[in-house]
Design a protein around this motif. Sequence first.
Motif, PDB file in Angstrom:
ATOM      1  N   MET A 140       3.165   6.842   0.136  1.00  0.00           N
ATOM      2  CA  MET A 140       2.726   7.403   1.408  1.00  0.00           C
ATOM      3  C   MET A 140       3.940   7.859   2.221  1.00  0.00           C
ATOM      4  O   MET A 140       4.850   7.067   2.471  1.00  0.00           O
ATOM      5  CB  MET A 140       1.915   6.369   2.191  1.00  0.00           C
ATOM      6  N   THR A 141       3.924   9.126   2.626  1.00  0.00           N
ATOM      7  CA  THR A 141       5.042   9.674   3.385  1.00  0.00           C
ATOM      8  C   THR A 141       4.663   9.928   4.841  1.00  0.00           C
ATOM      9  O   THR A 141       5.443  10.518   5.584  1.00  0.00           O
ATOM     10  CB  THR A 141       5.538  10.985   2.747  1.00  0.00           C
ATOM     11  N   TYR A 142       3.484   9.505   5.238  1.00  0.00           N
ATOM     12  CA  TYR A 142       3.082   9.579   6.647  1.00  0.00           C
ATOM     13  C   TYR A 142       3.053   8.173   7.236  1.00  0.00           C
ATOM     14  O   TYR A 142       2.961   7.172   6.492  1.00  0.00           O
ATOM     15  CB  TYR A 142       1.742  10.293   6.814  1.00  0.00           C
ATOM     16  N   LEU A 168       0.832  -1.203   0.000  1.00  0.00           N
ATOM     17  CA  LEU A 168       0.000   0.000   0.000  1.00  0.00           C
ATOM     18  C   LEU A 168       0.870   1.259   0.000  1.00  0.00           C
ATOM     19  O   LEU A 168       0.644   2.202  -0.769  1.00  0.00           O
ATOM     20  CB  LEU A 168      -0.909  -0.010   1.228  1.00  0.00           C
ATOM     21  N   ILE A 169       1.880   1.279   0.849  1.00  0.00           N
ATOM     22  CA  ILE A 169       2.781   2.432   0.952  1.00  0.00           C
ATOM     23  C   ILE A 169       3.479   2.687  -0.376  1.00  0.00           C
ATOM     24  O   ILE A 169       3.586   3.827  -0.844  1.00  0.00           O
ATOM     25  CB  ILE A 169       3.806   2.210   2.077  1.00  0.00           C
ATOM     26  N   ASP A 170       3.960   1.619  -1.015  1.00  0.00           N
ATOM     27  CA  ASP A 170       4.655   1.755  -2.289  1.00  0.00           C
ATOM     28  C   ASP A 170       3.721   2.255  -3.387  1.00  0.00           C
ATOM     29  O   ASP A 170       4.101   3.093  -4.220  1.00  0.00           O
ATOM     30  CB  ASP A 170       5.278   0.427  -2.699  1.00  0.00           C
ATOM     31  N   ARG A 171       2.503   1.731  -3.400  1.00  0.00           N
ATOM     32  CA  ARG A 171       1.554   2.070  -4.453  1.00  0.00           C
ATOM     33  C   ARG A 171       1.214   3.560  -4.451  1.00  0.00           C
ATOM     34  O   ARG A 171       1.118   4.198  -5.511  1.00  0.00           O
ATOM     35  CB  ARG A 171       0.276   1.252  -4.275  1.00  0.00           C
ATOM     36  N   PHE A 172       1.038   4.135  -3.254  1.00  0.00           N
ATOM     37  CA  PHE A 172       0.566   5.518  -3.162  1.00  0.00           C
ATOM     38  C   PHE A 172       1.634   6.490  -2.665  1.00  0.00           C
ATOM     39  O   PHE A 172       1.314   7.635  -2.356  1.00  0.00           O
ATOM     40  CB  PHE A 172      -0.667   5.586  -2.258  1.00  0.00           C
TER      41      PHE A 172
END
Length: 408
Positions: A336-338, A330-334
């Motif tokens: 995400m920096t939080y 999920l983090i990689d896909r979007f």
Amino acid sequence: MRYISPVAFLIICIAVIGCGRQPVDLQNGIWRGTFQTDSTIEIPFNFEIYDSAGVKQIAFINGKERLNINEVEVRDDSVFFKTPLYETEIRAQLNNDGLEGIWLRKLPNLTQRMPFKATHESDWRFVKEPKPSSADVSGRWSVIFSKANSNDTTLAIGEFEQDSSMVYGTFLTNYGDYRFLSGELDGDVLRLSAYGGMSPSMFMATVDGNVMTGDLYSGPSSHSTWEAERDPDAELADAYSLTKLKEGYNTLSFEFQDTEGNLVSLDDERYQDKVVVLQFLGSWCPNCMDETAYLSSFYKKYRDRGVEVIALAYERYAEIEKAKKAVSNLIDRFDMTYPVLLTGYTNKQVLESLPAMESFNAFPSTIIINKEGEVHSIHTGFNGPATGQAYVDYITQFEQTINELLNE
């Protein structure tokens, strides 16, 4: 034994190979695919195969949305389309007619399956040449979904746009929307479908003036009936009234690990005197993906102004390593920096992990905390881009609230 010269042997070998099965290419262009439910209902969708930097890619097409996936593998005449976020996969064999195989969805305790077929150069969805439309379904509809063989009902709003026989739109509920749907009105029969990596879904209905009655098929076996009545004033419950804290509480307290094993708490210095947005999500949740796409860009815009975002992830797996892998995708896909925190196992553990909460109704849900650490508001669900004006209205109100809290 009859002697065969080396040259003759080589000629025979070439002839045998030449008469064998010729390789079939995965052709670029628009394809029409279908999934078959347990009740033999076919759910159609469209996708495009294309090259990017010499690598095969796939884009699922639903109305105005193109969901690009780079997990495409071709081995001889076998093709694999993987959607890591939802842990789904299409395994198919190439032949002269197209693709044929199976769709798989891996769940903690079982694997769901649906037969899959696809044909090349087919940009139509349900009917190649639909009959002239006998109605116009554009506008707002009040909808009731009824689960088959159950007393469960769900209120919804249908929002549709019609261009000749082509229809686009979605259904909004108190807990989220059905994302981008597309199809057509074939005479008086409305058909809409969607596939974006999760469970495929299809809506069918007969239109009679300002009334529609029909069926919803989702995944291998889910079936509901639905009724709709044209209603430009249809409204759902106030999304800020559905999820609440227990009486006497106005703050939250927690300490959970992020994907690196670091403990994160609202008491950390990073969150002092800041406006904090808590995002309740699961990597298995399509509406959560829409919210994550928005919040990722929102955070980059607002973080230097005194806003922090924390995602509380509730995964389908109790095993920490499996949950961490799902969240990492999920983090990689979007991008995400939080922080994304591993907080629990499905929605059953939300109330256990956050004792101050009286109720929890849906993923995603969002809590806004003011600079004093007090809960300002709780929003249930998320109106994604497919909802059009509802999405614009929510984003406008959300950012207005953030700006007001920053200025306090």
